[in-house]
Structures are given as structure tokens and as C-alpha cells.
Motif scaffolding. Sequence first.
Motif, PDB file in Angstrom:
ATOM      1  N   HIS A  13       7.249  11.129   3.591  1.00 48.36           N
ATOM      2  CA  HIS A  13       7.054  10.034   2.726  1.00 48.36           C
ATOM      3  C   HIS A  13       5.729   9.536   3.010  1.00 48.36           C
ATOM      4  O   HIS A  13       5.092   9.637   4.120  1.00 48.36           O
ATOM      5  N   SER A  14       4.890   9.030   2.220  1.00 48.93           N
ATOM      6  CA  SER A  14       3.709   8.318   2.215  1.00 48.93           C
ATOM      7  C   SER A  14       3.883   6.966   3.180  1.00 48.93           C
ATOM      8  O   SER A  14       4.976   6.329   3.059  1.00 48.93           O
ATOM      9  N   SER A  15       3.084   6.594   3.773  1.00 48.02           N
ATOM     10  CA  SER A  15       2.943   5.429   4.760  1.00 48.02           C
ATOM     11  C   SER A  15       4.234   5.205   5.498  1.00 48.02           C
ATOM     12  O   SER A  15       4.603   4.254   5.878  1.00 48.02           O
ATOM     13  N   CYS A  16       4.456   6.207   6.085  1.00 48.33           N
ATOM     14  CA  CYS A  16       5.625   6.419   7.383  1.00 48.33           C
ATOM     15  C   CYS A  16       4.933   6.616   8.779  1.00 48.33           C
ATOM     16  O   CYS A  16       5.776   6.971   9.469  1.00 48.33           O
ATOM     17  N   ARG A 159       8.494   0.736   5.012  1.00 46.16           N
ATOM     18  CA  ARG A 159       7.090   0.968   4.874  1.00 46.16           C
ATOM     19  C   ARG A 159       6.054   0.054   3.963  1.00 46.16           C
ATOM     20  O   ARG A 159       4.983  -0.071   4.457  1.00 46.16           O
ATOM     21  N   ALA A 160       6.676  -0.621   3.070  1.00 46.38           N
ATOM     22  CA  ALA A 160       6.034  -1.600   2.333  1.00 46.38           C
ATOM     23  C   ALA A 160       5.423  -2.703   3.197  1.00 46.38           C
ATOM     24  O   ALA A 160       4.575  -3.224   3.188  1.00 46.38           O
ATOM     25  N   GLU A 161       6.704  -3.122   4.045  1.00 49.21           N
ATOM     26  CA  GLU A 161       6.410  -4.131   5.074  1.00 49.21           C
ATOM     27  C   GLU A 161       5.147  -3.936   5.922  1.00 49.21           C
ATOM     28  O   GLU A 161       4.409  -4.777   6.142  1.00 49.21           O
ATOM     29  N   ARG A 162       5.088  -2.732   6.400  1.00 51.58           N
ATOM     30  CA  ARG A 162       4.216  -2.311   7.388  1.00 51.58           C
ATOM     31  C   ARG A 162       2.699  -2.390   6.603  1.00 51.58           C
ATOM     32  O   ARG A 162       1.640  -2.854   7.260  1.00 51.58           O
ATOM     33  N   ARG A 163       2.856  -1.674   5.334  1.00 50.15           N
ATOM     34  CA  ARG A 163       1.613  -1.739   4.767  1.00 50.15           C
ATOM     35  C   ARG A 163       0.970  -3.013   4.355  1.00 50.15           C
ATOM     36  O   ARG A 163      -0.163  -3.056   4.273  1.00 50.15           O
ATOM     37  N   TYR A 164       1.936  -3.881   3.861  1.00 54.11           N
ATOM     38  CA  TYR A 164       1.716  -5.219   3.583  1.00 54.11           C
ATOM     39  C   TYR A 164       0.950  -6.023   4.688  1.00 54.11           C
ATOM     40  O   TYR A 164      -0.230  -6.662   4.524  1.00 54.11           O
ATOM     41  N   GLU A 166      -0.571  -4.786   7.374  1.00 49.70           N
ATOM     42  CA  GLU A 166      -1.883  -4.122   7.435  1.00 49.70           C
ATOM     43  C   GLU A 166      -2.884  -4.579   6.493  1.00 49.70           C
ATOM     44  O   GLU A 166      -4.031  -5.054   7.057  1.00 49.70           O
ATOM     45  N   LEU A 167      -2.604  -4.680   5.267  1.00 56.03           N
ATOM     46  CA  LEU A 167      -3.755  -4.940   4.152  1.00 56.03           C
ATOM     47  C   LEU A 167      -3.824  -6.699   4.433  1.00 56.03           C
ATOM     48  O   LEU A 167      -4.968  -7.002   4.080  1.00 56.03           O
ATOM     49  N   LYS A 168      -2.903  -7.555   4.748  1.00 58.18           N
ATOM     50  CA  LYS A 168      -2.812  -8.676   4.950  1.00 58.18           C
ATOM     51  C   LYS A 168      -4.004  -9.051   6.191  1.00 58.18           C
ATOM     52  O   LYS A 168      -4.583  -9.826   6.070  1.00 58.18           O
ATOM     53  N   GLU A 169      -3.615  -8.295   6.990  1.00 60.14           N
ATOM     54  CA  GLU A 169      -4.607  -8.626   8.284  1.00 60.14           C
ATOM     55  C   GLU A 169      -6.114  -8.059   7.970  1.00 60.14           C
ATOM     56  O   GLU A 169      -7.172  -8.768   8.417  1.00 60.14           O
ATOM     57  N   LYS A 170      -6.325  -7.176   6.982  1.00 60.39           N
ATOM     58  CA  LYS A 170      -7.647  -7.008   6.475  1.00 60.39           C
ATOM     59  C   LYS A 170      -7.999  -8.082   5.517  1.00 60.39           C
ATOM     60  O   LYS A 170      -9.224  -7.913   4.781  1.00 60.39           O
ATOM     61  N   GLY A 171      -7.354  -9.096   5.280  1.00 57.96           N
ATOM     62  CA  GLY A 171      -7.496 -10.200   4.577  1.00 57.96           C
ATOM     63  C   GLY A 171      -7.444 -10.054   2.776  1.00 57.96           C
ATOM     64  O   GLY A 171      -8.122 -10.770   2.038  1.00 57.96           O
ATOM     65  N   LEU A 172      -6.655  -8.805   2.547  1.00 57.11           N
ATOM     66  CA  LEU A 172      -6.587  -8.528   1.084  1.00 57.11           C
ATOM     67  C   LEU A 172      -5.470  -9.410   0.402  1.00 57.11           C
ATOM     68  O   LEU A 172      -4.615  -9.858   1.107  1.00 57.11           O
ATOM     69  N   VAL A 174      -2.541  -9.308  -1.681  1.00 53.41           N
ATOM     70  CA  VAL A 174      -1.639  -8.671  -2.311  1.00 53.41           C
ATOM     71  C   VAL A 174      -0.162  -9.270  -2.002  1.00 53.41           C
ATOM     72  O   VAL A 174       0.001  -9.973  -1.270  1.00 53.41           O
ATOM     73  N   SER A 175       0.614  -8.736  -2.856  1.00 48.30           N
ATOM     74  CA  SER A 175       1.868  -9.263  -2.782  1.00 48.30           C
ATOM     75  C   SER A 175       3.199  -8.008  -2.250  1.00 48.30           C
ATOM     76  O   SER A 175       2.684  -6.966  -2.439  1.00 48.30           O
ATOM     77  N   PHE A 176       4.039  -8.542  -1.516  1.00 42.06           N
ATOM     78  CA  PHE A 176       4.959  -7.596  -1.084  1.00 42.06           C
ATOM     79  C   PHE A 176       5.502  -6.492  -2.025  1.00 42.06           C
ATOM     80  O   PHE A 176       5.684  -5.426  -2.100  1.00 42.06           O
ATOM     81  N   GLU A 177       5.848  -7.444  -3.320  1.00 37.81           N
ATOM     82  CA  GLU A 177       6.424  -6.647  -4.549  1.00 37.81           C
ATOM     83  C   GLU A 177       5.662  -5.572  -5.059  1.00 37.81           C
ATOM     84  O   GLU A 177       6.307  -4.420  -5.243  1.00 37.81           O
ATOM     85  N   GLU A 178       4.448  -5.916  -5.238  1.00 33.13           N
ATOM     86  CA  GLU A 178       3.499  -4.862  -5.698  1.00 33.13           C
ATOM     87  C   GLU A 178       3.265  -3.626  -4.800  1.00 33.13           C
ATOM     88  O   GLU A 178       3.319  -2.405  -4.940  1.00 33.13           O
ATOM     89  N   ILE A 179       3.216  -3.878  -3.521  1.00 31.96           N
ATOM     90  CA  ILE A 179       3.350  -2.877  -2.423  1.00 31.96           C
ATOM     91  C   ILE A 179       4.501  -2.003  -2.458  1.00 31.96           C
ATOM     92  O   ILE A 179       4.500  -0.708  -2.228  1.00 31.96           O
ATOM     93  N   LEU A 180       5.629  -2.547  -2.561  1.00 25.12           N
ATOM     94  CA  LEU A 180       6.858  -1.953  -2.478  1.00 25.12           C
ATOM     95  C   LEU A 180       6.754  -1.013  -4.042  1.00 25.12           C
ATOM     96  O   LEU A 180       7.408  -0.031  -3.656  1.00 25.12           O
TER      97      LEU A 180
END
Length: 231
Positions: A13-16, A159-164, A166-172, A174-180
Motif C-alpha cells: 500500500h502507499s505510505s507504508c 499510515r495516515a498518522e505517520r503521514r500526518y 510528517e506533513l505537520k513537521e513540514k509546517g503544513l 492538514v487534518s488527520f481526517e483528510e489524510i486518512l
Amino acid sequence: MSEKKIIIAIDGHSSCGKSTMAKQLAQKLGYIYIDSGAMYRVVTLVALRNGWMENKVPDVAKVIEGLKDIKITFQWDESLGKNTTFLNGENVEEEIRRLEVSENVSPISTIADVRKEMVRQQRENGVNKGIVMDGRDIGTVVFPDAELKIFMTASPEIRAERRYKELKEKGLDVSFEEILANVEGRDRIDSTRAASPLKQADDALVLDNSHMTREEQLEWTINKVKEIIEG
Ligand code: DC
């Protein structure tokens, strides 16, 4: 480890974390690493540059015609510790990771003739073995005889939590729900498309890394490689 070289196919799967693991594994073994997703991204970049995409719909005939002028190569960048992707000798590594490419790559990767050409080029890279390739159809279509096939996965929430993070650390913003929703949506597209859908090869080993660290999953994989090579 002995000199016997094998082909290692990593799908999932993507993002794993497929490409992170595939890269580390290749480095550890002194193998070539090929990111097959990058190849679909290069074709997408060419289509975008030439105006062969409109509202995420490709002009299929033009894309297919354009394939003959696309030569994709990879080079290991020692200073960055990562693979660099080239289109006809031009470094396009940064450009193919942009959002515009991510948003248009799915329709390109469903074109059967595009897949045929990518698979041909991917197989060329594997003729001497000693290769780790990651993607969606490596163990099922590209190298059905690969000595080691791994199907990587983790729960959509993890996977969504990890991506969330990552993106938060980049200052973006985003919400967890949209990433999931995005993770689940991509799973659906990858698994249900007509051309080479993502599915586990019958002889693949499943690696669910939901509760594993990167070090643990690399060790798990190296042990599998050792079992095969040292037989
Ligand atoms: O792994 P990635 O996100 O960079 O892959 C980009 C796209 O290419 C993704 O939409 C799935 C597709 N892909 C594919 O269809 N077959 C592969 N072997 C690798 C990627």
C-alpha cells in the motif's frame, strides 16, 4: 553474506514505508535499488510538460506515442544518500515528487501500454539480479520469479498518522481526517484498477509494520534474505 544474488520484490500500500525499506535493504546488500513508482511519475511529468493532460485526463494516444522518447535512469547520490531519477539525462528527482505529478500519476499508471513499456524497462534492470524493486506489481507482474517477495502493509490509521506527523513537521496545515481519506482513497484506486491492480502475490511474505520500528522491519527482511541466500 554469500555472493549469490537474488531479486527482491517489495509491493504494498502507499505510505507504508516501502521505498525507505527498499533503499536501506539495497544499500546493506550492495544491490541496485529501483523505485518503479518514480518511473510512472516521469511519464506523468513528460505528459504534463507537453500538455497531454487536461483535468487529470491524459491524451492516451499522445502519451503512448511519447514513450519512445523517454529514457529513465537512476543514479545513487552518495552525498544525499538517495537515488536520483533522470529523464533523458536530466535530473528530475525533485520535480517528480511535486504535488502536481502526484495528482496526475494515477490516470497515467492505468494506461496498459504505459505499463507494458515500464515493465519492459524494469525487467532490463533485473537481468543480472542483485536488485531491490518496490512498487505495486513487482512480485505479481514484473518479476513473478523473484526469489523474495514482500507485501508491506500497515493499517490505514497508522499510515495516515505517520503521514500526518510528517506533513505537520513540514509546517503544513492538514487534518488527520483528510489524510486518512486520502490514504483510503489511494488504496481503493490501486487495488481496483483494471491494469495490474495491487494485490498480494500468492508466494509473498506479508510484512505488517503497524507496530514495528524501521530497524525491526529491516532486520526481519535481512533475516529472510539470509535464509534464501544461505539456504
Ligand atoms: O510509489 P509512488 O507513490 O511513487 O507511485 C506513484 C504512482 O504510480 C502510484 O499512483 C501508483 C503507481 N505505481 C504503479 O501503478 N505501479 C508500480 N509498480 C509503482 C507505482
